[in-house]
Design a protein around this motif. Structure first.
Motif, mmCIF file in Angstrom:
data_model
loop_
_atom_site.group_PDB
_atom_site.id
_atom_site.type_symbol
_atom_site.label_atom_id
_atom_site.label_comp_id
_atom_site.label_asym_id
_atom_site.label_seq_id
_atom_site.Cartn_x
_atom_site.Cartn_y
_atom_site.Cartn_z
ATOM 1 N N TYR A 45 26.533 41.552 44.936
ATOM 2 C CA TYR A 45 26.159 40.985 46.238
ATOM 3 C C TYR A 45 26.483 39.501 46.338
ATOM 4 O O TYR A 45 26.781 38.998 47.420
ATOM 5 N N ALA A 46 26.465 38.789 45.222
ATOM 6 C CA ALA A 46 26.853 37.372 45.254
ATOM 7 C C ALA A 46 28.320 37.246 45.657
ATOM 8 O O ALA A 46 28.690 36.320 46.391
ATOM 9 N N LEU A 47 29.134 38.175 45.207
ATOM 10 C CA LEU A 47 30.555 38.169 45.582
ATOM 11 C C LEU A 47 30.715 38.497 47.061
ATOM 12 O O LEU A 47 31.480 37.841 47.773
ATOM 13 N N LEU A 48 29.989 39.515 47.502
ATOM 14 C CA LEU A 48 30.035 39.879 48.907
ATOM 15 C C LEU A 48 29.580 38.706 49.768
ATOM 16 O O LEU A 48 30.219 38.371 50.771
ATOM 17 N N ALA A 49 28.498 38.059 49.372
ATOM 18 C CA ALA A 49 27.982 36.908 50.123
ATOM 19 C C ALA A 49 29.042 35.818 50.221
ATOM 20 O O ALA A 49 29.249 35.237 51.289
ATOM 21 N N HIS A 50 29.714 35.551 49.130
ATOM 22 C CA HIS A 50 30.738 34.504 49.141
ATOM 23 C C HIS A 50 31.883 34.874 50.087
ATOM 24 O O HIS A 50 32.354 34.031 50.855
ATOM 25 N N LEU A 51 32.308 36.124 50.043
ATOM 26 C CA LEU A 51 33.400 36.545 50.920
ATOM 27 C C LEU A 51 32.991 36.510 52.392
ATOM 28 O O LEU A 51 33.791 36.149 53.256
ATOM 29 N N VAL A 52 31.744 36.864 52.687
ATOM 30 C CA VAL A 52 31.266 36.820 54.069
ATOM 31 C C VAL A 52 31.201 35.374 54.545
ATOM 32 O O VAL A 52 31.656 35.050 55.642
ATOM 33 N N LYS A 53 30.638 34.498 53.719
ATOM 34 C CA LYS A 53 30.417 33.117 54.150
ATOM 35 C C LYS A 53 31.673 32.244 54.070
ATOM 36 O O LYS A 53 31.871 31.388 54.917
ATOM 37 N N GLU A 54 32.513 32.471 53.065
ATOM 38 C CA GLU A 54 33.661 31.594 52.833
ATOM 39 C C GLU A 54 34.999 32.189 53.264
ATOM 40 O O GLU A 54 35.992 31.486 53.301
ATOM 41 N N GLY A 55 35.032 33.487 53.517
ATOM 42 C CA GLY A 55 36.278 34.114 53.940
ATOM 43 C C GLY A 55 37.049 34.725 52.780
ATOM 44 O O GLY A 55 36.620 34.666 51.627
ATOM 45 N N PRO A 56 38.198 35.324 53.094
ATOM 46 C CA PRO A 56 39.008 36.029 52.102
ATOM 47 C C PRO A 56 39.406 35.136 50.926
ATOM 48 O O PRO A 56 39.638 33.939 51.086
ATOM 49 N N GLY A 84 33.196 50.557 50.299
ATOM 50 C CA GLY A 84 33.666 50.218 51.643
ATOM 51 C C GLY A 84 33.145 48.884 52.165
ATOM 52 O O GLY A 84 33.215 48.620 53.366
ATOM 53 N N LEU A 85 32.647 48.030 51.268
ATOM 54 C CA LEU A 85 32.088 46.744 51.692
ATOM 55 C C LEU A 85 33.123 45.623 51.649
ATOM 56 O O LEU A 85 32.971 44.596 52.325
ATOM 57 N N VAL A 86 34.165 45.822 50.859
ATOM 58 C CA VAL A 86 35.252 44.860 50.715
ATOM 59 C C VAL A 86 36.554 45.657 50.716
ATOM 60 O O VAL A 86 36.592 46.801 50.263
ATOM 61 N N GLU A 87 37.601 45.041 51.239
ATOM 62 C CA GLU A 87 38.912 45.679 51.166
ATOM 63 C C GLU A 87 39.935 44.692 50.623
ATOM 64 O O GLU A 87 39.729 43.480 50.675
ATOM 65 N N ARG A 88 40.988 45.243 50.086
ATOM 66 C CA ARG A 88 42.093 44.419 49.591
ATOM 67 C C ARG A 88 43.160 44.369 50.673
ATOM 68 O O ARG A 88 43.531 45.399 51.231
ATOM 69 N N GLN A 89 43.637 43.160 50.954
ATOM 70 C CA GLN A 89 44.705 42.965 51.937
ATOM 71 C C GLN A 89 45.797 42.122 51.295
ATOM 72 O O GLN A 89 45.520 41.290 50.436
ATOM 73 N N LEU A 100 40.753 39.559 48.800
ATOM 74 C CA LEU A 100 39.555 40.372 48.972
ATOM 75 C C LEU A 100 38.903 39.921 50.275
ATOM 76 O O LEU A 100 38.696 38.725 50.489
ATOM 77 N N VAL A 101 38.589 40.879 51.138
ATOM 78 C CA VAL A 101 38.062 40.583 52.475
ATOM 79 C C VAL A 101 36.844 41.463 52.723
ATOM 80 O O VAL A 101 36.893 42.679 52.504
ATOM 81 N N ALA A 102 35.758 40.860 53.192
ATOM 82 C CA ALA A 102 34.566 41.643 53.551
ATOM 83 C C ALA A 102 34.891 42.501 54.776
ATOM 84 O O ALA A 102 35.492 42.024 55.735
ATOM 85 N N THR A 103 34.491 43.764 54.729
ATOM 86 C CA THR A 103 34.676 44.656 55.871
ATOM 87 C C THR A 103 33.514 44.472 56.849
ATOM 88 O O THR A 103 32.538 43.783 56.547
ATOM 89 N N ASP A 104 33.596 45.118 58.000
ATOM 90 C CA ASP A 104 32.472 45.091 58.941
ATOM 91 C C ASP A 104 31.215 45.652 58.278
ATOM 92 O O ASP A 104 30.123 45.108 58.438
ATOM 93 N N ALA A 105 31.392 46.738 57.513
ATOM 94 C CA ALA A 105 30.246 47.321 56.798
ATOM 95 C C ALA A 105 29.711 46.338 55.756
ATOM 96 O O ALA A 105 28.499 46.231 55.549
ATOM 97 N N GLY A 106 30.591 45.600 55.110
ATOM 98 C CA GLY A 106 30.172 44.606 54.135
ATOM 99 C C GLY A 106 29.386 43.479 54.784
ATOM 100 O O GLY A 106 28.356 43.037 54.258
ATOM 101 N N ARG A 107 29.860 43.018 55.936
ATOM 102 C CA ARG A 107 29.135 41.959 56.649
ATOM 103 C C ARG A 107 27.768 42.461 57.105
ATOM 104 O O ARG A 107 26.766 41.740 57.016
#
Length: 157
Positions: A45-56, A84-89, A100-107
């Motif tokens: 979740y710390a990784l998810l939080a970082h991707l949501v707050k800071e971007g890809p 399905g919380l993060v996707e690779r682009q 690594l990008v947070a998905t809508d479900a991840g956000r």
């Protein structure tokens, strides 16, 4: 010399209080299951939080940002991708690399977990005067920044 002894005493008491805080945070995490109940390990979740707050981010940049090693971050982000919380682009600057990008479900997952955490913290400090709450936030921010920037002599970076 008295100032040095006093500084050591204060640092020792701060260390004790930080251990108490970490123990209570651990206890709270055990008492209050993750708001999502999705089976993703807590550390991810710390990784998810970082991707949501800071971007890809590239995995190496994400690992550096959260002060972890790339192999650990790779394993944890694989779990986030599987859920399905993060996707690779593809990285637009280098097609061979991926972001690594947070998905809508991840956000949405992050928002639920943050709201749950915030609710509990607000309850703990509800009786504190507003100025003390703001001071605590400012001092914790300063302490965290100083810890992030502290590199003991002889540490290899």
């Amino acid at each position: 010399m008295a100032d040095q002894a006093q500084d050591v005493d204060v640092a020792e008491e701060l260390g004790h209080q930080l251990v108490r805080l970490l123990t209570m945070v651990g206890r709270a995490k055990a008492q209050f299951p993750q708001a999502t109940g999705d089976g993703v390990e807590r550390a991810a979740y710390a990784l998810l939080a970082h991707l949501v707050k800071e971007g890809p981010k590239r995995i190496t940049a994400l690992a550096e940002a959260v002060h972890s090693d790339t192999s650990t971050v790779s394993r944890q982000t694989s779990s986030l991708v599987a859920h399905g919380l993060v996707e690779r682009q593809a990285d637009p600057e280098d097609g061979r690399a991926c972001l690594l990008v947070a998905t809508d479900a991840g956000r949405a997952t992050f928002d639920r977990a943050r709201a749950e955490r915030t609710k509990h913290i607000a309850a703990v400090i509800a009786d504190w005067p507003a100025n003390e709450r703001r001071t605590l936030v400012a001092l914790l921010n300063r302490l965290n920044t100083d810890f992030e920037n502290y590199h003991p002599v002889g540490e290899i970076r």
